[in-house]
Design a protein around this motif. Structure first.
Motif, mmCIF file in Angstrom:
data_model
loop_
_atom_site.group_PDB
_atom_site.id
_atom_site.type_symbol
_atom_site.label_atom_id
_atom_site.label_comp_id
_atom_site.label_asym_id
_atom_site.label_seq_id
_atom_site.Cartn_x
_atom_site.Cartn_y
_atom_site.Cartn_z
ATOM 1 N N LEU A 92 -3.610 -11.779 -2.558
ATOM 2 C CA LEU A 92 -3.512 -11.598 -1.022
ATOM 3 C C LEU A 92 -3.284 -9.918 -0.727
ATOM 4 O O LEU A 92 -4.027 -9.395 0.057
ATOM 5 N N LEU A 93 -2.358 -9.516 -1.597
ATOM 6 C CA LEU A 93 -2.173 -7.758 -1.169
ATOM 7 C C LEU A 93 -3.374 -7.083 -1.605
ATOM 8 O O LEU A 93 -3.570 -6.055 -0.893
ATOM 9 N N PRO A 137 3.703 -0.371 -5.084
ATOM 10 C CA PRO A 137 3.064 -0.192 -6.264
ATOM 11 C C PRO A 137 3.015 -1.931 -7.072
ATOM 12 O O PRO A 137 3.908 -2.731 -6.441
ATOM 13 N N LEU A 138 2.078 -2.217 -7.811
ATOM 14 C CA LEU A 138 1.979 -3.355 -8.388
ATOM 15 C C LEU A 138 2.619 -3.466 -9.620
ATOM 16 O O LEU A 138 2.615 -4.855 -10.189
ATOM 17 N N HIS A 139 3.434 -2.446 -10.049
ATOM 18 C CA HIS A 139 4.079 -2.668 -11.245
ATOM 19 C C HIS A 139 5.350 -1.748 -11.010
ATOM 20 O O HIS A 139 5.204 -0.627 -10.920
ATOM 21 N N PRO A 140 6.567 -2.175 -10.911
ATOM 22 C CA PRO A 140 6.966 -3.862 -10.833
ATOM 23 C C PRO A 140 6.355 -4.371 -9.371
ATOM 24 O O PRO A 140 6.441 -3.716 -8.514
ATOM 25 N N THR A 191 -8.697 7.712 -2.780
ATOM 26 C CA THR A 191 -8.497 6.337 -2.542
ATOM 27 C C THR A 191 -8.319 5.504 -4.029
ATOM 28 O O THR A 191 -7.319 5.073 -4.173
ATOM 29 N N LEU A 192 -9.347 5.723 -4.801
ATOM 30 C CA LEU A 192 -9.272 5.161 -6.276
ATOM 31 C C LEU A 192 -8.173 5.522 -7.093
ATOM 32 O O LEU A 192 -7.436 4.807 -7.763
ATOM 33 N N ALA A 226 -1.565 0.076 -7.188
ATOM 34 C CA ALA A 226 -0.600 -0.252 -5.695
ATOM 35 C C ALA A 226 -1.551 -0.975 -4.670
ATOM 36 O O ALA A 226 -2.968 -1.087 -4.777
ATOM 37 N N SER A 227 -0.656 -1.572 -3.667
ATOM 38 C CA SER A 227 -1.429 -2.097 -2.588
ATOM 39 C C SER A 227 -0.822 -1.346 -1.482
ATOM 40 O O SER A 227 0.108 -0.594 -1.379
#
Length: 196
Positions: free
Chosen positions: A162-163, A7-10, A112-113, A119-120
């Motif tokens: 990068l992720l 997850p990109l948050h956090p 996917t979307l 998230a990555s």
């Protein structure tokens, strides 16, 4: 093979990285780290074992070593090898998906979307083919590490980039261009028929 869901948050936190140049006969020591490591092969072949999974670090091949799992060299390398590496930590316990769990997510663009919007996804191993974008981002991160900006945010944002790029490459590997082109052509044909 597994996939690390980030997850990109956090956000995941970049720790440090480097460029390894390894002599013939070298073998990776056995260890279990608290951080995960992304490796991008540049020259030669390094074989690693992560809890029974054989991973091949070779030119333009991305390898993930996941926090909390044992990894080690599979055998000593035969000729000089080199790779980029970068350690990072996740704010929460790593979430891993198997091939079976990831296929329905990555084989359908809409799912996917929905699942990866914030998230990555990092595969345990990914062949990047001729793509130089990931290599460029590794170099950019290492430059920032050696000559840092006045704020650590830039370093972390470069790592997030990068992720995201690794996730784009992962998605592309599941949705071949021919399939995307065929779907686009079919949609265009249907729209043309409706319009006339």
């Amino acid at each position: 093979m597994h996939y690390l869901f980030c997850p990109l948050h956090p956000a995941p936190q970049a720790n440090n990285g480097g460029y390894a140049i390894l002599p013939p006969g070298w073998s990776h020591p056995r260890r279990k780290l608290a951080s995960s490591v992304i490796i991008l092969g540049q020259k030669g072949i390094v074989l690693l074992d992560e809890e029974g999974e054989l991973l091949e670090v070779k030119p333009n091949n991305l390898v993930l070593l996941t926090a909390g799992r044992f990894h080690q060299g599979f055998k000593p390398i035969e000729s000089q090898a080199s790779y980029y590496w970068f350690h990072f930590t996740l704010p929460n316990k790593p979430v891993l998906f198997s091939n079976e769990e990831i296929t329905p997510i990555l084989s359908n663009k809409h799912i996917t979307l929905q699942r990866l919007a914030k998230a990555s996804l990092i595969p345990q191993q990914l062949d990047l083919g001729e793509s130089n974008r990931i290599s460029f981002l590794f170099r950019e991160l290492l430059n920032e590490q050696e000559r840092p900006c006045y704020t650590n945010w830039r370093f972390q944002l470069l790592f997030q980039n990068l992720l995201v790029e690794i996730t784009n490459e992962t998605i592309s590997s599941y949705q071949p261009p021919d399939m995307q082109t065929a779907i686009s052509s079919l949609v265009y044909k249907v729209i043309s028929e409706i319009s006339t």
